[in-house]
Design an enzyme around this catalytic site. Sequence first.
Site, PDB file in Angstrom:
ATOM      1  N   LYS A 173       0.733  -1.315  -0.123  1.00  0.00           N
ATOM      2  CA  LYS A 173      -0.021  -0.008   0.021  1.00  0.00           C
ATOM      3  C   LYS A 173       0.804   1.286  -0.004  1.00  0.00           C
ATOM      4  O   LYS A 173       0.676   2.091  -0.917  1.00  0.00           O
ATOM      5  CB  LYS A 173      -0.945   0.085   1.310  1.00  0.00           C
ATOM      6  CG  LYS A 173      -2.187   0.838   1.027  1.00  0.00           C
ATOM      7  CD  LYS A 173      -2.792   0.943   2.418  1.00  0.00           C
ATOM      8  CE  LYS A 173      -3.733  -0.457   2.455  1.00  0.00           C
ATOM      9  NZ  LYS A 173      -4.149  -0.526   3.726  1.00  0.00           N
ATOM     10  N   ARG A 201      -2.999   3.469   8.381  1.00  0.00           N
ATOM     11  CA  ARG A 201      -3.327   2.406   7.746  1.00  0.00           C
ATOM     12  C   ARG A 201      -2.078   1.266   7.644  1.00  0.00           C
ATOM     13  O   ARG A 201      -1.196   1.482   7.532  1.00  0.00           O
ATOM     14  CB  ARG A 201      -3.466   2.836   6.113  1.00  0.00           C
ATOM     15  CG  ARG A 201      -4.094   3.860   6.331  1.00  0.00           C
ATOM     16  CD  ARG A 201      -4.418   4.366   4.718  1.00  0.00           C
ATOM     17  NE  ARG A 201      -4.978   3.709   3.719  1.00  0.00           N
ATOM     18  CZ  ARG A 201      -5.183   3.897   2.269  1.00  0.00           C
ATOM     19  NH1 ARG A 201      -4.308   4.844   1.936  1.00  0.00           N
ATOM     20  NH2 ARG A 201      -5.799   2.963   1.514  1.00  0.00           N
ATOM     21  N   GLY A 218      -8.534  -6.916   4.458  1.00  0.00           N
ATOM     22  CA  GLY A 218      -9.408  -6.812   5.661  1.00  0.00           C
ATOM     23  C   GLY A 218      -8.849  -7.748   6.848  1.00  0.00           C
ATOM     24  O   GLY A 218      -9.592  -7.848   7.857  1.00  0.00           O
ATOM     25  N   MET A 261      -6.074  -6.784   8.407  1.00  0.00           N
ATOM     26  CA  MET A 261      -5.384  -5.709   9.585  1.00  0.00           C
ATOM     27  C   MET A 261      -6.137  -4.640   9.514  1.00  0.00           C
ATOM     28  O   MET A 261      -7.114  -4.470   8.940  1.00  0.00           O
ATOM     29  CB  MET A 261      -3.825  -5.582   9.032  1.00  0.00           C
ATOM     30  CG  MET A 261      -3.155  -6.873   9.245  1.00  0.00           C
ATOM     31  SD  MET A 261      -1.449  -6.661   9.173  1.00  0.00           S
ATOM     32  CE  MET A 261      -1.513  -6.123   7.471  1.00  0.00           C
ATOM     33  N   ARG A 306      -3.752  -1.457  -6.268  1.00  0.00           N
ATOM     34  CA  ARG A 306      -2.803  -2.928  -6.347  1.00  0.00           C
ATOM     35  C   ARG A 306      -3.189  -3.871  -7.438  1.00  0.00           C
ATOM     36  O   ARG A 306      -4.222  -3.434  -8.267  1.00  0.00           O
ATOM     37  CB  ARG A 306      -3.045  -3.399  -5.158  1.00  0.00           C
ATOM     38  CG  ARG A 306      -4.456  -4.060  -5.030  1.00  0.00           C
ATOM     39  CD  ARG A 306      -4.705  -4.685  -3.451  1.00  0.00           C
ATOM     40  NE  ARG A 306      -5.873  -5.016  -3.340  1.00  0.00           N
ATOM     41  CZ  ARG A 306      -6.404  -4.756  -2.232  1.00  0.00           C
ATOM     42  NH1 ARG A 306      -5.943  -4.420  -1.061  1.00  0.00           N
ATOM     43  NH2 ARG A 306      -7.827  -4.956  -1.892  1.00  0.00           N
ATOM     44  N   HIS A 344     -16.725  -8.492   1.958  1.00  0.00           N
ATOM     45  CA  HIS A 344     -15.904  -9.460   2.499  1.00  0.00           C
ATOM     46  C   HIS A 344     -16.041 -10.769   1.969  1.00  0.00           C
ATOM     47  O   HIS A 344     -15.060 -11.327   1.552  1.00  0.00           O
ATOM     48  CB  HIS A 344     -15.916  -9.378   4.008  1.00  0.00           C
ATOM     49  CG  HIS A 344     -14.994 -10.286   4.624  1.00  0.00           C
ATOM     50  ND1 HIS A 344     -15.294 -11.492   4.898  1.00  0.00           N
ATOM     51  CD2 HIS A 344     -13.531 -10.306   5.065  1.00  0.00           C
ATOM     52  CE1 HIS A 344     -14.405 -12.090   5.608  1.00  0.00           C
ATOM     53  NE2 HIS A 344     -13.498 -11.388   5.746  1.00  0.00           N
ATOM     54  N   GLU A 358      11.420 -44.414  -8.451  1.00  0.00           N
ATOM     55  CA  GLU A 358      10.673 -44.008  -7.214  1.00  0.00           C
ATOM     56  C   GLU A 358      11.232 -44.166  -5.879  1.00  0.00           C
ATOM     57  O   GLU A 358      10.647 -44.436  -4.922  1.00  0.00           O
ATOM     58  CB  GLU A 358       9.262 -44.408  -7.144  1.00  0.00           C
ATOM     59  CG  GLU A 358       9.008 -45.926  -7.728  1.00  0.00           C
ATOM     60  CD  GLU A 358       7.455 -46.440  -7.924  1.00  0.00           C
ATOM     61  OE1 GLU A 358       6.737 -45.652  -7.621  1.00  0.00           O
ATOM     62  OE2 GLU A 358       7.319 -47.259  -8.781  1.00  0.00           O
ATOM     63  N   SER A 361      10.310 -42.318 -15.609  1.00  0.00           N
ATOM     64  CA  SER A 361       9.308 -41.529 -15.132  1.00  0.00           C
ATOM     65  C   SER A 361       9.078 -41.586 -13.750  1.00  0.00           C
ATOM     66  O   SER A 361       9.400 -42.608 -13.062  1.00  0.00           O
ATOM     67  CB  SER A 361       7.913 -42.131 -15.728  1.00  0.00           C
ATOM     68  OG  SER A 361       6.908 -41.253 -15.273  1.00  0.00           O
ATOM     69  N   ASP A 392       5.948 -41.755  -4.274  1.00  0.00           N
ATOM     70  CA  ASP A 392       6.465 -42.966  -3.715  1.00  0.00           C
ATOM     71  C   ASP A 392       7.974 -42.381  -3.538  1.00  0.00           C
ATOM     72  O   ASP A 392       8.400 -42.541  -2.345  1.00  0.00           O
ATOM     73  CB  ASP A 392       6.801 -44.145  -4.413  1.00  0.00           C
ATOM     74  CG  ASP A 392       5.395 -45.036  -4.023  1.00  0.00           C
ATOM     75  OD1 ASP A 392       5.127 -45.069  -2.875  1.00  0.00           O
ATOM     76  OD2 ASP A 392       4.996 -45.668  -4.800  1.00  0.00           O
ATOM     77  N   CYS A 400       5.297 -38.406 -13.227  1.00  0.00           N
ATOM     78  CA  CYS A 400       3.933 -38.907 -13.218  1.00  0.00           C
ATOM     79  C   CYS A 400       3.241 -38.873 -11.704  1.00  0.00           C
ATOM     80  O   CYS A 400       2.188 -39.275 -11.609  1.00  0.00           O
ATOM     81  CB  CYS A 400       3.682 -40.173 -13.832  1.00  0.00           C
ATOM     82  SG  CYS A 400       4.576 -41.362 -13.055  1.00  0.00           S
ATOM     83  N   TYR A 459       8.776 -34.213 -19.959  1.00  0.00           N
ATOM     84  CA  TYR A 459       7.271 -33.860 -19.829  1.00  0.00           C
ATOM     85  C   TYR A 459       6.914 -34.181 -18.567  1.00  0.00           C
ATOM     86  O   TYR A 459       7.631 -34.775 -17.563  1.00  0.00           O
ATOM     87  CB  TYR A 459       6.871 -34.714 -20.796  1.00  0.00           C
ATOM     88  CG  TYR A 459       6.747 -36.146 -20.502  1.00  0.00           C
ATOM     89  CD1 TYR A 459       5.852 -36.836 -19.547  1.00  0.00           C
ATOM     90  CD2 TYR A 459       7.847 -37.225 -21.057  1.00  0.00           C
ATOM     91  CE1 TYR A 459       5.836 -38.162 -19.063  1.00  0.00           C
ATOM     92  CE2 TYR A 459       7.727 -38.556 -20.714  1.00  0.00           C
ATOM     93  CZ  TYR A 459       6.926 -39.098 -19.679  1.00  0.00           C
ATOM     94  OH  TYR A 459       6.983 -40.321 -19.352  1.00  0.00           O
TER      95      TYR A 459
HETATM   96  P1  ADP Z   1      -7.702  -1.939   4.040  1.00  0.00           P
HETATM   97  O1  ADP Z   1      -6.310  -2.656   3.773  1.00  0.00           O
HETATM   98  O2  ADP Z   1      -8.562  -2.916   4.765  1.00  0.00           O
HETATM   99  O3  ADP Z   1      -8.437  -1.666   2.633  1.00  0.00           O
HETATM  100  P2  ADP Z   1      -7.083   1.046   4.205  1.00  0.00           P
HETATM  101  O4  ADP Z   1      -5.857   1.355   4.814  1.00  0.00           O
HETATM  102  O5  ADP Z   1      -7.070   0.756   2.384  1.00  0.00           O
HETATM  103  O6  ADP Z   1      -7.748  -0.647   4.567  1.00  0.00           O
HETATM  104  O7  ADP Z   1      -8.585   1.723   4.521  1.00  0.00           O
HETATM  105  C1  ADP Z   1      -9.663   1.427   4.304  1.00  0.00           C
HETATM  106  C2  ADP Z   1     -10.425   2.555   3.785  1.00  0.00           C
HETATM  107  O8  ADP Z   1     -10.220   3.645   4.557  1.00  0.00           O
HETATM  108  C3  ADP Z   1      -9.975   2.896   2.347  1.00  0.00           C
HETATM  109  O9  ADP Z   1     -10.594   2.316   1.574  1.00  0.00           O
HETATM  110  C4  ADP Z   1     -10.315   4.432   2.490  1.00  0.00           C
HETATM  111  O10 ADP Z   1     -11.740   4.452   1.858  1.00  0.00           O
HETATM  112  C5  ADP Z   1     -10.476   4.897   3.899  1.00  0.00           C
HETATM  113  N1  ADP Z   1      -9.213   5.614   3.842  1.00  0.00           N
HETATM  114  C6  ADP Z   1      -8.083   5.343   4.286  1.00  0.00           C
HETATM  115  N2  ADP Z   1      -7.119   6.311   4.406  1.00  0.00           N
HETATM  116  C7  ADP Z   1      -7.787   7.444   3.961  1.00  0.00           C
HETATM  117  C8  ADP Z   1      -7.594   8.895   3.817  1.00  0.00           C
HETATM  118  N3  ADP Z   1      -6.375   9.293   4.080  1.00  0.00           N
HETATM  119  N4  ADP Z   1      -8.527   9.530   3.524  1.00  0.00           N
HETATM  120  C9  ADP Z   1      -9.892   9.054   3.374  1.00  0.00           C
HETATM  121  N5  ADP Z   1     -10.201   7.841   3.439  1.00  0.00           N
HETATM  122  C10 ADP Z   1      -9.282   6.877   3.666  1.00  0.00           C
HETATM  123 MG    MG Z   2       4.743 -45.704  -7.118  1.00  0.00          MG
HETATM  124 MG    MG Z   3      -7.734  -0.570   1.250  1.00  0.00          MG
END
Ligand code: ADP
Ligand code: MG
Ligand code: MG
Length: 898
Positions: free
Chosen positions: A8, A80, A89, A91, A324, A440, A734, A753, A758, A821, A841
């Site tokens: 990130k 973040r 989701g 962390m 990403r 999620h 084998e 092969s 084994d 194989c 192969y």
């Molecule tokens: P995750 O890795 O769970 O996606 P993020 O760090 O991307 O967590 O944060 C989740 C959401 O929080 C982002 O999608 C964004 O909408 C909001 N967010 C994060 N940083 C900012 C920021 N500087 N300004 C506004 N919204 C933010």
């Molecule tokens: Mg065998």
């Molecule tokens: Mg995010």
Amino acid sequence: MRELLGGKGANVAEMTRVLGEERVPAGFTITTEACVAYMRAERSEPDGMYEEVAEALSRLEHKAGKKLGDPDDPLLVSVRSGARESMPGMMDTVLNLGMNDQSVEGLAKQTDNERFAWDSYRRFVQMFGNVCRGVSGESIERAIKEQKSSAGVEDDTDLSVDDLKALTDTFKELYRDKTDKDFPQEPMEQLRQAIRAVFDSWLGERAIEYRRQNRIPDEWGTAVNVQQMVFGNKGDDSGSGVAFSRNEVTGEPEPSGDFLVNAQGEDVVSGVRTPKDIAELKDVMPEAHAALMDILAKLEGHYEDMQDTEFTVESGQLFMLQTRNAKRPAQAAVRFAVDAVEEDLLSREQAIATIDADRLDALLHPTFDPDADYAVLARGVAASPGAARGEIVFSAQDAVSASEEGRDVILVRPFTEADDVAGFYAAKGVLTSEGGKASHAALVARGMGLPCVSGASELVIDVASGTVSADGTSLAAGDLIAIDGTAGIVTLDEVELVDPEVNEHFETVLGWCDELRRLGVRANADTTEDARKAREFGAEGIGLCRTEHMFSVDDRAQKMRAMIMAESEDERRSTLDELLPLQQGDFEGLFEEMRGLPVTIRLLDPPLHEFLPDGEEVAQKVERARIEQSDDLEELERTLARIHSLAETNPMLGTRGVRLAILAPEVYEMQVRAVLRAAKAVTERSGDAPTVEIMIPLVTYEKELELMRALVERVAEEELDGDGVELRVGTMIELPRACFVADRIAEHADFFSFGTNDLTQTALGFSRDDVEAGFLNRYMEEKIVGRSPFETIDKPGVGWLVRLAAWVGRERKPELKLGICGEHGGDPDSVVFFHIAGLDYVSCSPFRVPIARVAAAQAAVAHGPGELAAAAQAAIEAGQAAQEALGDEDPGANGGSG
Ligand code: ADP
Ligand code: MG
Ligand code: MG
């Protein structure tokens, strides 16, 4: 710099460079190294870290022209997490940090928007309590629900300033209940705690579990990004969303995504409100929409890959918060690869490298039978492709215990959270009534290649009472349900699932792969149906036909038993004579399917006692026959005695494979005869002779193979009269000794092969079933092994044996064909290894053939021709150079062959 800054952090910095500072809020990143130091020091921050944070913060304050904690015009930041690999989701993130009882008033005045200020503050108290101090999400949800009902509104956005103030107070109380402390008012203190919470979230249970499942090393650590806030909750010309540069489910070239007006980012993902489709942004905020479309294309070009982004619009102005490379299901990955080449975005080699071969499995998932009749119970979002059937379960726990009992289940939840993920691994599919494509449930399921229908809003899912109902139908836990994540359909009935076909885009990609790869790809197939499937999926022959089952199907088992019970060779031969035409029929079927391609037939391998009835059962029958003085007694006693005489303490290491044939050569003789007669018959019928490869299993000593080769050649002389059937004789490699003496064995072999199942068992001294049910999981937890050696080849150990045998075998016999194989033949990582080792192969199950074709091409793109092939190429080039140096002279006259 993703290793240091996390994905990130690195991408936010990169985006700032590519898109300009006005598009990305400013900030700074605390490195993964700081997190590693924190973990090493048992959760204590490295010396000087906070001084550096303070310095970076003052630079940020300067840039923003605002100060953290300023009572009149405060700078607010987000804190973040961001690891090297994205862990969606898993962390934690805190938004709006820097607010307190004073600055909320300042913000209200400054923006002339009291509602916005209090909405931001209540969110901050809520998230900070939850993330940094473990205030439960449930108590927060309950507080919001109660506030809404006492205010008589449906949506969060309809809460008034007073409601929000009251809610903030409630959250502060929850905080006090949980921590015995007042909510921290000092912004630097808030920041310290939030940074710590992000570090700690790397060590949290769900993050650990995610890393285990996704093979992410624990020692990487996470970075922490501190970034100036932009606000999507400022009113109707603001909003937040996620956007993919192309459809993230199908890969179609139109951007897709979800957004919410007047919301901060977390709302979109959490599923509290149902988001709108990104196309609708055009109507609400046309300028932001146009800018976004432009940016998505730009980012794709820059990263040379499909992008997954997060954005916020503040008062009409678009900000990019994250990008990403998009995780995507197989169908989208394939579609993108094809389009990207057509659009001149990528070369074929680059495009193929963007595909995760392991995931292609999902393309080969079953779908609903298109001709089946079924009643649609509900429709939802086609969140992750593939179809699944199973019993309804309402919790991750139930999913896990049911799957341990071997039952297929569908996890049914209103929406899912991180704690539900264990249930995803146990279930065949996931169904939710809330949330869209970015929920999620959808994200996690897609990541795992698990079918998912989300947001099936007609369903009323009552977890407490264990029922799900729609349209007058009510179902309970344990009832059968089916979902189709490709179409977004939920049905009542048990629908037939059908095997998928390779679609046009996948066909294109596979065609490119076939041009690029050096490794051949064959299939392991024992039946004509398997062989047909294999050919459809592009197998270039059969690398392993096991002949065991040909002895055990219905009426043959009886004959086989008689053969084993036979007291003389003559008697044995006469039952073998009865089996011969049946086996011949099987082989004819295979040869017909595989016309023109090589077919490797492995002669009988398992110990004979496997074909006899269970010893205890027979012993009981003997007991009964004795009491009843029945006529069967003598026969039963004979069987029991034979069972006892064949019993071995360790059958896996006992009289199997070639060892059996040394004791009773007539069994292999019959099999060879059946194979050759079948080949002859098919040749006569079709004029298209198969290449027959007879493979001798479990060879340890070169003499074993020498004897078997003589046997095969003798039978061939009797059966074939130069009628065009090409016959090769080779062996499974084998056992470790076979690898060490592979040069000697090669004298008698046309091909090797590698039987890596084994070979793994014997090289490691692991009995597979015992180990997998026993200590292997613990070994993986303790990181003694990374992945199961039965899934991915143990490169330094077993892999070394393979390379050794390949090397010395080829040294003795340069034209020796080398294949593998074992199940590793369908594992992309292992395929890369076999490519490098210079094998000719791989052979794998029919459904893995397309995966192996892609993996083999990726290996060729990434690693060139491979070790042995490179050595051979070097020898050829040296020879050519020598020839050139010699000019017109005959190189042979010099005695050298190059
Ligand atoms: P995750 O890795 O769970 O996606 P993020 O760090 O991307 O967590 O944060 C989740 C959401 O929080 C982002 O999608 C964004 O909408 C909001 N967010 C994060 N940083 C900012 C920021 N500087 N300004 C506004 N919204 C933010
Ligand atoms: Mg065998
Ligand atoms: Mg995010």
